[in-house]
Motif scaffolding. Structure first.
Motif, PDB file in Angstrom:
ATOM      1  N   ILE A 363       0.854  -1.190   0.000  1.00 40.85           N
ATOM      2  CA  ILE A 363       0.000   0.000   0.000  1.00 40.85           C
ATOM      3  C   ILE A 363       0.890   1.240   0.000  1.00 40.85           C
ATOM      4  CG2 ILE A 363      -1.843   1.239   1.183  1.00 40.85           C
ATOM      5  CD1 ILE A 363      -2.683  -1.512   0.157  1.00 40.85           C
ATOM      6  N   GLU A 365       1.133   5.204   0.428  1.00 38.58           N
ATOM      7  CA  GLU A 365       0.389   6.268   1.111  1.00 38.58           C
ATOM      8  C   GLU A 365       1.144   7.590   1.001  1.00 38.58           C
ATOM      9  OE1 GLU A 365      -1.699   3.692   4.705  1.00 38.58           O
ATOM     10  OE2 GLU A 365       0.361   4.440   4.962  1.00 38.58           O
ATOM     11  N   THR A 367       1.096  12.010   2.257  1.00 41.81           N
ATOM     12  CA  THR A 367       0.574  13.049   3.149  1.00 41.81           C
ATOM     13  C   THR A 367       1.019  14.407   2.637  1.00 41.81           C
ATOM     14  OG1 THR A 367       0.496  13.849   5.442  1.00 41.81           O
ATOM     15  CG2 THR A 367       2.585  12.916   4.699  1.00 41.81           C
ATOM     16  N   TRP A 382      -2.269  10.147   6.682  1.00 44.25           N
ATOM     17  CA  TRP A 382      -1.793   9.499   5.467  1.00 44.25           C
ATOM     18  C   TRP A 382      -2.992   8.997   4.662  1.00 44.25           C
ATOM     19  CZ3 TRP A 382       3.393   9.434   4.216  1.00 44.25           C
ATOM     20  CH2 TRP A 382       4.276   9.780   5.233  1.00 44.25           C
ATOM     21  N   HIS A 383      -2.900   9.160   3.341  1.00 43.96           N
ATOM     22  CA  HIS A 383      -3.973   8.736   2.441  1.00 43.96           C
ATOM     23  C   HIS A 383      -3.394   7.754   1.419  1.00 43.96           C
ATOM     24  CE1 HIS A 383      -6.590  11.927   3.993  1.00 43.96           C
ATOM     25  NE2 HIS A 383      -5.514  12.720   3.929  1.00 43.96           N
ATOM     26  N   ALA A 384      -4.136   6.674   1.160  1.00 43.64           N
ATOM     27  CA  ALA A 384      -3.651   5.622   0.263  1.00 43.64           C
ATOM     28  C   ALA A 384      -4.045   5.899  -1.182  1.00 43.64           C
ATOM     29  CB  ALA A 384      -4.197   4.269   0.699  1.00 43.64           C
ATOM     30  N   TYR A 385      -3.129   5.600  -2.092  1.00 45.46           N
ATOM     31  CA  TYR A 385      -3.445   5.575  -3.515  1.00 45.46           C
ATOM     32  C   TYR A 385      -4.190   4.273  -3.811  1.00 45.46           C
ATOM     33  CZ  TYR A 385      -0.214   9.472  -4.279  1.00 45.46           C
ATOM     34  OH  TYR A 385       0.405  10.696  -4.247  1.00 45.46           O
ATOM     35  N   GLU A 386      -5.228   4.372  -4.629  1.00 42.50           N
ATOM     36  CA  GLU A 386      -6.025   3.200  -4.972  1.00 42.50           C
ATOM     37  C   GLU A 386      -5.742   2.775  -6.417  1.00 42.50           C
ATOM     38  OE1 GLU A 386      -8.192   1.166  -3.417  1.00 42.50           O
ATOM     39  OE2 GLU A 386      -7.764   2.135  -1.490  1.00 42.50           O
TER      40      GLU A 386
END
Length: 493
Positions: A363, A365, A367, A382-386
């Motif tokens: 995963i 991620e 920020t 933190w935000h995940a790339y999909e």
């Protein structure tokens, strides 16, 4: 000359295979269409002039896998678009069936064109084109071109070559399995495979949650379909059709429970091409049983001598090219998805000689929190790339993408197996830090809406399918545990 025009053409003809020709040529052309669309959409950000593994560097070092038109022309993204677009147009013509109404050499010429164009792409594709179904498509396209047009009867040697290709594909996969992981021999492979396969689809979870006795039956059925049924393909009709139908049924189950690009669909097309006209008429009464005989009778004149020569020479060349693959099938050191010549004809096939027991997902991620040159704060969000196909969001049901091939997603599955320190992966991180639009288009969701993040980090998790009770309680399709940072926060340089 009389022997060529009378005796040999009669021996070559397979009038019970007219539907086979239509299925094989149009089906393989449809798969080429998918492959060229995939190339048009993905090659440039992955392998183009500014790609993760630029093809220009490969050509400059002389490390391309084999023949490619780009060796003579030089690579550019514009030329790649031209090749892919031309491949799409030729494929579409063959799917519709227009060239098949012309002289015998016309479909062959166009299929050879598809073969040459796609071979040029594959030989620059490096790890992103290192899959067995690439060489399968190349060999299938070369072979079905020899079936000619509707003006001549389908050649029996080419139908035999289709059976030989399907035999190598299925029997090779079966032998790889029994020689590979113990789980195929103790019948436990399908306890894991639906969950740990590279890219599950919407029904994979339901297949995984079946009882263990069901999974044992799946493995036994797989062994029968791959180790026993392929021998039926070489027997007279209707036995050959029974064998082909068995392969089609098992492949449809794989289509229903997984995303394997066009591998399963190519196998189905090849097997469907071995169903005789009379058998198809028996199953579907509205299909004429004498289509081949009627088609030949409607065409005046004899089979051209040049076409007889081409058919015999092409069939002989493919049989000779397949000799190393025959030896490989029975070698204790059997190779999987291997080509024995630079033209990728007469190949060895196989898949999943061993099955992974755990699913590890990588995963990425990002920020936007943190000062330049300083590490991100402990409370940074933190935000995940999909990605489009690979699991990430635990609430997202796995999508159906096959026969389309999501090349980046597949390589993300291989990362935990091959090691995180891959050149293409760190190039990917650099592109994400720069918010490269071409690379972002390969993803399903960019959490920063086109803005560059301040930092990226990479974590791994163990993913497993949620049980029915867990899914009802949480709305999750996946349960993930064991978070581990494998790449510490990095910023753009």
């Amino acid at each position: 000359m009389e022997w060529f025009t009378q005796v040999l053409p009669v021996w070559l003809a397979a009038p019970d295979a007219e539907w086979a020709r239509q299925i094989l040529q149009r089906g393989v052309a449809a798969l080429y269409l998918v492959a060229f669309v995939s190339t048009l959409n993905q090659f440039r950000p992955l392998l183009g002039e500014r790609g993760l593994l630029p093809a220009t560097e490969l050509l400059a070092a002389g490390r391309q896998r084999g023949p490619t038109l780009f060796r003579r022309w030089g690579y550019s993204d514009v030329r790649l678009v031209a090749v892919a677009t031309l491949g799409i147009l030729i494929s579409a013509l063959l799917v519709v069936g227009l060239p098949q109404s012309g002289p015998p050499w016309l479909p062959l010429l166009l299929f050879l064109g598809l073969y040459g164009l796609y071979l040029s792409v594959v030989n620059l594709g490096q790890v992103f084109y290192g899959f067995g179904w690439e060489m399968l498509l190349l060999e299938a396209g070369f072979t079905v071109g020899l079936l000619g047009s509707n003006q001549v009867p389908p050649p029996a040697p080419v139908i035999l070559l289709i059976a030989w290709l399907l035999f190598r594909l299925e029997f090779g996969a079966g032998m790889i399995k029994v020689r590979g992981g113990r789980e195929w021999r103790d019948l436990t492979a399908l306890d894991y495979h639906h969950e740990t396969q590279p890219m599950p689809n919407p029904l994979s979870r339901q297949a995984h949650l079946k009882p263990r006795w069901w999974h044992r039956c799946e493995v036994i059925g797989n062994h029968v379909a791959q180790l026993g049924v392929p021998f039926l393909l070489f027997l007279p009709q209707p036995v050959a059709s029974i064998g082909a139908a068995g392969i089609i049924l098992t492949q449809l189950w794989l289509v229903a429970t997984g995303n394997f690009a066009w591998l399963n669909w190519a196998t189905i097309v090849l097997a469907a091409g071995l169903l005789g006209d009379r058998v198809l008429h028996g199953i579907f009464p509205w299909i004429p049983a004498d289509l081949g005989t009627a088609a030949v009778a409607s065409v005046p004149g004899e089979i051209p001598v040049y076409w007889t020569v081409i058919t015999v020479a092409g069939s002989a060349a493919l049989m000779v090219a397949g000799v190393p693959a025959l030896r490989n099938l029975f070698s204790p050191r059997q190779l999987m998805n291997a080509s024995f010549n630079r033209w990728q004809l007469g190949n060895a096939y196989g898949a999943f000689g061993s099955v992974t027991k755990q699913r590890i997902e990588v995963i990425i991620e990002g920020t936007e929190v943190g000062a330049p040159g300083a590490p991100p704060e402990d409370d940074a969000v933190w935000h995940a790339y999909e990605f489009k196909g690979k699991p990430g969001d635990v609430r997202r049901r796995p999508p159906l993408v096959a026969p389309y091939h999501l090349r980046l997603d597949w390589l993300m599955w291989f990362l935990p197996l091959s090691g995180i320190r891959q050149r293409w992966f760190f190039a990917l991180l650099a592109r994400l830090l720069a918010a490269d639009p071409a690379v972002l288009r390969l993803l399903r969701r960019d959490p920063f809406a086109g803005r560059p993040p301040r930092y990226l980090r990479v974590r791994t998790f163990r993913y497993r399918f949620a049980s029915r009770a867990e899914c009802r309680a949480t709305g999750q399709y996946w349960i993930r545990t064991g978070a581990r940072i494998v790449v510490e926060p990095v910023a753009a340089r």
